[in-house]
Each structure stands twice: as C-alpha cells, then as structure tokens.
Design a protein around this motif. Sequence first.
Motif, mmCIF file in Angstrom:
data_model
loop_
_atom_site.group_PDB
_atom_site.id
_atom_site.type_symbol
_atom_site.label_atom_id
_atom_site.label_comp_id
_atom_site.label_asym_id
_atom_site.label_seq_id
_atom_site.Cartn_x
_atom_site.Cartn_y
_atom_site.Cartn_z
ATOM 1 N N LEU A 1 -5.141 5.122 0.832
ATOM 2 C CA LEU A 1 -4.252 4.410 1.752
ATOM 3 C C LEU A 1 -4.947 4.142 3.078
ATOM 4 O O LEU A 1 -4.890 3.028 3.615
ATOM 5 C CB LEU A 1 -2.983 5.237 1.975
ATOM 6 C CG LEU A 1 -2.003 4.718 3.042
ATOM 7 C CD1 LEU A 1 -1.442 3.358 2.641
ATOM 8 C CD2 LEU A 1 -0.869 5.727 3.259
ATOM 9 N N LEU B 1 3.238 7.944 -6.260
ATOM 10 C CA LEU B 1 2.319 8.981 -6.721
ATOM 11 C C LEU B 1 2.735 10.347 -6.189
ATOM 12 O O LEU B 1 2.722 11.341 -6.923
ATOM 13 C CB LEU B 1 0.896 8.654 -6.268
ATOM 14 C CG LEU B 1 -0.173 9.712 -6.576
ATOM 15 C CD1 LEU B 1 -0.269 9.942 -8.085
ATOM 16 C CD2 LEU B 1 -1.528 9.291 -6.011
ATOM 17 N N ALA B 2 3.117 10.405 -4.909
ATOM 18 C CA ALA B 2 3.507 11.681 -4.314
ATOM 19 C C ALA B 2 4.743 12.254 -5.003
ATOM 20 O O ALA B 2 4.804 13.456 -5.301
ATOM 21 C CB ALA B 2 3.769 11.505 -2.817
ATOM 22 N N LEU C 1 -5.197 -0.632 -3.071
ATOM 23 C CA LEU C 1 -5.656 0.760 -3.026
ATOM 24 C C LEU C 1 -6.932 0.941 -3.823
ATOM 25 O O LEU C 1 -7.827 1.713 -3.417
ATOM 26 C CB LEU C 1 -4.566 1.690 -3.574
ATOM 27 C CG LEU C 1 -3.293 1.837 -2.736
ATOM 28 C CD1 LEU C 1 -2.295 2.732 -3.452
ATOM 29 C CD2 LEU C 1 -3.618 2.408 -1.350
ATOM 30 N N ALA D 1 -4.823 10.262 -2.539
ATOM 31 C CA ALA D 1 -3.915 9.142 -2.290
ATOM 32 C C ALA D 1 -3.939 8.747 -0.821
ATOM 33 O O ALA D 1 -3.925 7.555 -0.477
ATOM 34 C CB ALA D 1 -2.489 9.524 -2.719
ATOM 35 N N TYR D 2 -3.994 9.765 0.071
ATOM 36 C CA TYR D 2 -4.067 9.470 1.511
ATOM 37 C C TYR D 2 -5.365 8.736 1.844
ATOM 38 O O TYR D 2 -5.359 7.776 2.635
ATOM 39 C CB TYR D 2 -3.984 10.767 2.313
ATOM 40 C CG TYR D 2 -4.378 10.591 3.761
ATOM 41 C CD1 TYR D 2 -3.518 9.981 4.671
ATOM 42 C CD2 TYR D 2 -5.631 11.000 4.216
ATOM 43 C CE1 TYR D 2 -3.878 9.791 5.985
ATOM 44 C CE2 TYR D 2 -6.001 10.816 5.539
ATOM 45 C CZ TYR D 2 -5.125 10.215 6.418
ATOM 46 O OH TYR D 2 -5.498 10.024 7.715
ATOM 47 N N ALA E 1 -2.884 14.543 -3.641
ATOM 48 C CA ALA E 1 -2.213 13.927 -2.488
ATOM 49 C C ALA E 1 -3.238 13.481 -1.456
ATOM 50 O O ALA E 1 -3.085 12.424 -0.821
ATOM 51 C CB ALA E 1 -1.230 14.915 -1.869
ATOM 52 N N LEU F 1 5.220 9.164 4.739
ATOM 53 C CA LEU F 1 4.443 7.925 4.692
ATOM 54 C C LEU F 1 4.492 7.206 6.032
ATOM 55 O O LEU F 1 3.466 6.699 6.515
ATOM 56 C CB LEU F 1 4.981 7.024 3.586
ATOM 57 C CG LEU F 1 4.295 5.665 3.419
ATOM 58 C CD1 LEU F 1 2.843 5.847 3.027
ATOM 59 C CD2 LEU F 1 5.039 4.837 2.368
ATOM 60 N N SER G 1 1.550 4.775 -3.080
ATOM 61 C CA SER G 1 1.263 6.122 -2.588
ATOM 62 C C SER G 1 2.509 6.995 -2.653
ATOM 63 O O SER G 1 2.447 8.170 -3.031
ATOM 64 C CB SER G 1 0.746 6.058 -1.147
ATOM 65 O OG SER G 1 -0.406 5.249 -1.047
ATOM 66 N N LEU H 1 0.813 -1.217 0.000
ATOM 67 C CA LEU H 1 0.000 0.000 0.000
ATOM 68 C C LEU H 1 0.845 1.265 0.000
ATOM 69 O O LEU H 1 0.429 2.295 -0.543
ATOM 70 C CB LEU H 1 -0.926 0.011 1.224
ATOM 71 C CG LEU H 1 -1.965 -1.093 1.321
ATOM 72 C CD1 LEU H 1 -2.789 -0.943 2.597
ATOM 73 C CD2 LEU H 1 -2.887 -1.088 0.098
ATOM 74 N N GLY H 2 2.009 1.197 0.637
ATOM 75 C CA GLY H 2 2.808 2.406 0.807
ATOM 76 C C GLY H 2 3.552 2.830 -0.437
ATOM 77 O O GLY H 2 3.571 4.022 -0.780
#
Length: 262
Positions: A86, A31-32, A102, A82-83, A79, A238, A28, A24-25
């Motif tokens: 997650l 993407l960031a 996700l 995305a959070y 962002a 993260l 993300s 999962l991390g």
Amino acid sequence: MLAFRLVLHALRQLTDNARTVLLLGWPSLFLAIALEFALFRPWDVSPIGPGTPEGLIALELEGREAMPAGIFLAGQAAAFVAYLLLAVSWHRHILLAEQPQLLRRGRARQAGGYALAFALMGLLVGVAIVPFVIILSAPSAGYQLSMASAVSWYAVKIAATTLSLRLMTALPGFALRSGEPLAAAWRATRGRGGTLAIIATLTVTMGPLASPWTALIMAGALQLGLLGASVLSGMLSLLGMLIALSVLTTLWGHFVEGRALR
C-alpha cells in the motif's frame, strides 16, 4: 504556519485521490479482515500477542488455549507486507502518477528496499531514545508517575516522533528508487525541526484524544457482529495509515522535490 499547511495538503491529497484510496485501500482492508478470521478467530481470541499480560490473563480466566506464536507472527508478517504494498503504491501514484496497483512488475524490489529502510529508521530512533527511557524509567518504578515525569515522557515522545518524521521523509524516495533518498531528505529538512516538531506534537496529542471516540465507535460496531466490527476496525486503521503515508509523501514532495503546497 508551514506545519499546518503541510498537514492540510496531506489531507487534501486523500480527498483529491478518493478513487485511488478505494483502489488501493479496499484490497488491503479485505486482506486484513480475511487474515483475522483465518488466523485469529479459530482460536477465539482477539489479535493480541501471545505472552502479553492481557493475553495471559484472558486465557487463564476463560480457560482457552493460547494461540501459537507462529500463527500470530505469520499474521503480523502478512499484515506488514500488505502495508508495504500500500505504501509503495501510494507514494509512486502521487509522485510519479503511476497507475494505482498493489501488485505490478518491480513491486517486490521496491517494497523490499522500503522495508529495509523502515527497519533501519526504527532502529536509529530506538537507539536515540534508549538513554532517555532508562533515565525516566528509574523514578517511575511501581507505575507511580509524577506530573514532571509525565511531562518528560510526553516530551520524549514528541522528540522521537520529530526524529522519525525527519528520517521517514526519505521513505517515499525509497519507494521511487531515488538515489540516496535518506541523505537527500536529511539535507532538505535541515532547519525544519520546528515545523516537524509541530506535526509531531499533533500526532502524539491526537492519539489519546481520539482513543475514547474510537472505543465508543467500536463498542457500537460490536452490535453488528464480529464481521461488522472487523470491517470498521480495519477502516479506521486504514484511514490512519493513509493519513501517515500522505504526510510523508507531502514532506518528500515539498522539501526534497520543491513542490508547491495548495
């Protein structure tokens, strides 16, 4: 002490689910970093808000063009999405043993409800602390803070974080689409103010203590170039998000669902 047992359980939750952290991390994080390079780097600026004092001073001194507000807001919105993905995925994996993904069927509805609840809780906390902010701001005009004023601000931060923890204990319930999660979490945490206050104190205190070390690490990472610094910055962010999500998952699981702590 219950507060420390809850925090330790949340940390073990991360180490016991290291594979899920990666699954999962990393998407993300990717993407960031992609957003930072796509939206911010073409303007040769750090992702600071247009119109902030720091941003305006830097632009004036360096003769650079300001980043359009729309680009900055688009980056922040992406962002936040995305959070949300997650957060919902993490809560549902830990509490329902759902496969860590996700994106899957129903995720948009789950994330939407989570976002609305998050915004409502932020509004409630904001309204609750406004009177204290107004009172404490009056004698501190000119940035001349007395020790009493500094202690008062610290106490307000702890109180606001304690209230936030009690409200946000419901967030995993919104991810699960549970019936009336806010009411359930509020009832389950009745009489637990002291425990939540200790966790809040740890949260408020650890931030300033960790800042110098974070700045030192980032200064070293800059020697690796922008990409290396961006990756390290994203990893630190993260990690902070996952710790917060694990604490909330633990609070819901223990107080609302009655799960045992290790």
